[in-house]
Design an enzyme around this catalytic site. Structure first.
Site, mmCIF file in Angstrom:
data_model
loop_
_atom_site.group_PDB
_atom_site.id
_atom_site.type_symbol
_atom_site.label_atom_id
_atom_site.label_comp_id
_atom_site.label_asym_id
_atom_site.label_seq_id
_atom_site.Cartn_x
_atom_site.Cartn_y
_atom_site.Cartn_z
ATOM 1 C CG ASN A 64 -12.391 -0.567 3.877
ATOM 2 O OD1 ASN A 64 -12.808 -0.906 4.980
ATOM 3 N ND2 ASN A 64 -11.201 -0.012 3.715
ATOM 4 C CG ASP A 88 -2.040 0.995 1.108
ATOM 5 O OD1 ASP A 88 -3.212 0.570 0.996
ATOM 6 O OD2 ASP A 88 -1.766 2.230 1.116
ATOM 7 C CB ILE A 89 0.803 4.243 -2.172
ATOM 8 C CG1 ILE A 89 1.896 5.155 -2.701
ATOM 9 C CG2 ILE A 89 -0.455 5.020 -1.860
ATOM 10 C CD1 ILE A 89 1.587 5.721 -4.079
ATOM 11 C CG HIS A 96 -8.578 -2.808 -2.326
ATOM 12 N ND1 HIS A 96 -9.522 -2.201 -3.125
ATOM 13 C CD2 HIS A 96 -8.498 -2.055 -1.211
ATOM 14 C CE1 HIS A 96 -9.974 -1.122 -2.522
ATOM 15 N NE2 HIS A 96 -9.380 -1.007 -1.346
ATOM 16 C CG HIS A 154 -6.716 -2.774 3.172
ATOM 17 N ND1 HIS A 154 -5.976 -1.635 2.937
ATOM 18 C CD2 HIS A 154 -7.937 -2.544 2.645
ATOM 19 C CE1 HIS A 154 -6.724 -0.753 2.287
ATOM 20 N NE2 HIS A 154 -7.922 -1.277 2.111
ATOM 21 C CD GLU A 170 -10.309 6.752 0.462
ATOM 22 O OE1 GLU A 170 -9.149 6.300 0.451
ATOM 23 O OE2 GLU A 170 -10.643 7.800 1.016
#
Ligand code: AMP
Length: 141
Positions: A113, A55-56, A126, A128, A121
Site C-alpha cells: 500500500n 502481521d499483528i 512493507h 504484505h 498506515e
C-alpha cells in the site's frame, strides 16, 4: 469489535488515518522501532537487507510483512532512492520468505500500500505476503 483484542493493537484500525507517502521518513514509526529492537515482533526471517515478521492483525492464515532495513517511507521512496543492492536483496528476500513458508505451490499474494489511496498506515515500506487459502478477488468492490 472485541475491545480486549483491539487494545493489543498499536493503533486503532477504525480511526487511524493513512499516511502521506510524500513526507520525509519518520524515525519514530512502529516498524523503525521493531528494527531497532525497541518493541517485539514475531520474526520469521532476517538478513542484511530485510526483516520479515507476522502481521499483528492477520488477514489470512499466513500474513507476513517484509520490510527493508533501510529508512524508506514507501514503495515509491524505495524504488527512487534504494540502491540496486538493497532492491535486489529485498526482492530476493520476499521470494525466499514465501518459498520457505511453502506458498509457491498453493500460491500467494503480495501487496504494498502506498499513501492515502493505497490505505498505507505505517510509513516504512512493507510488503504484505498473504497465503494459506484462496484469497478471493483482487480488490474489495
Ligand atoms: P498498511 O495498511 O499497508 O500500512 O499495513 C500496516 C500493517 O502493519 C497492518 O496490517 C497492521 O496490522 C500491521 N502492524 C501494525 N503494527 C504492527 C506490529 N507492531 N507488528 C506487526 N504488524 C503490525
Amino acid at each position: 469489535m472485541n475491545k480486549g483484542v483491539k487494545a493489543l493493537y498499536p493503533f486503532d484500525k477504525e480511526t487511524s488515518m493513512p499516511i502521506d507517502a510524500t513526507l520525509p521518513y519518520d524515525e519514530t514509526n512502529i516498524f523503525a522501532r521493531i528494527l531497532r529492537g525497541e518493541i517485539p515482533s514475531k520474526r520469521v526471517y532476517e538478513d542484511d537487507y530485510v526483516l520479515a515478521f507476522h502481521d499483528i492483525n492477520a488477514q489470512a492464515p499466513v500474513h507476513i510483512l517484509v520490510i527493508p532495513k533501510g529508512a524508506y517511507v514507501s514503495w515509491d521512496d524505495f524504488s527512487a532512492r534504494g540502491s540496486d543492492e538493497e532492491i535486489a536483496g529485498f526482492v530476493r528476500a520476499v521470494g525466499k520468505v514465501a518459498r520457505d513458508a511453502g506458498l509457491v505451490a498453493p500460491g500467494y499474494r503480495l501487496l504494498a500500500n502506498v499513501g492515502a489511496h493505497g490505505g498505507q498506515e505505517v510509513p516504512h515500506l512493507h510488503v504484505h505476503l498473504f497465503g494459506g487459502q484462496g484469497l478471493g478477488p483482487m480488490l474489495a468492490r
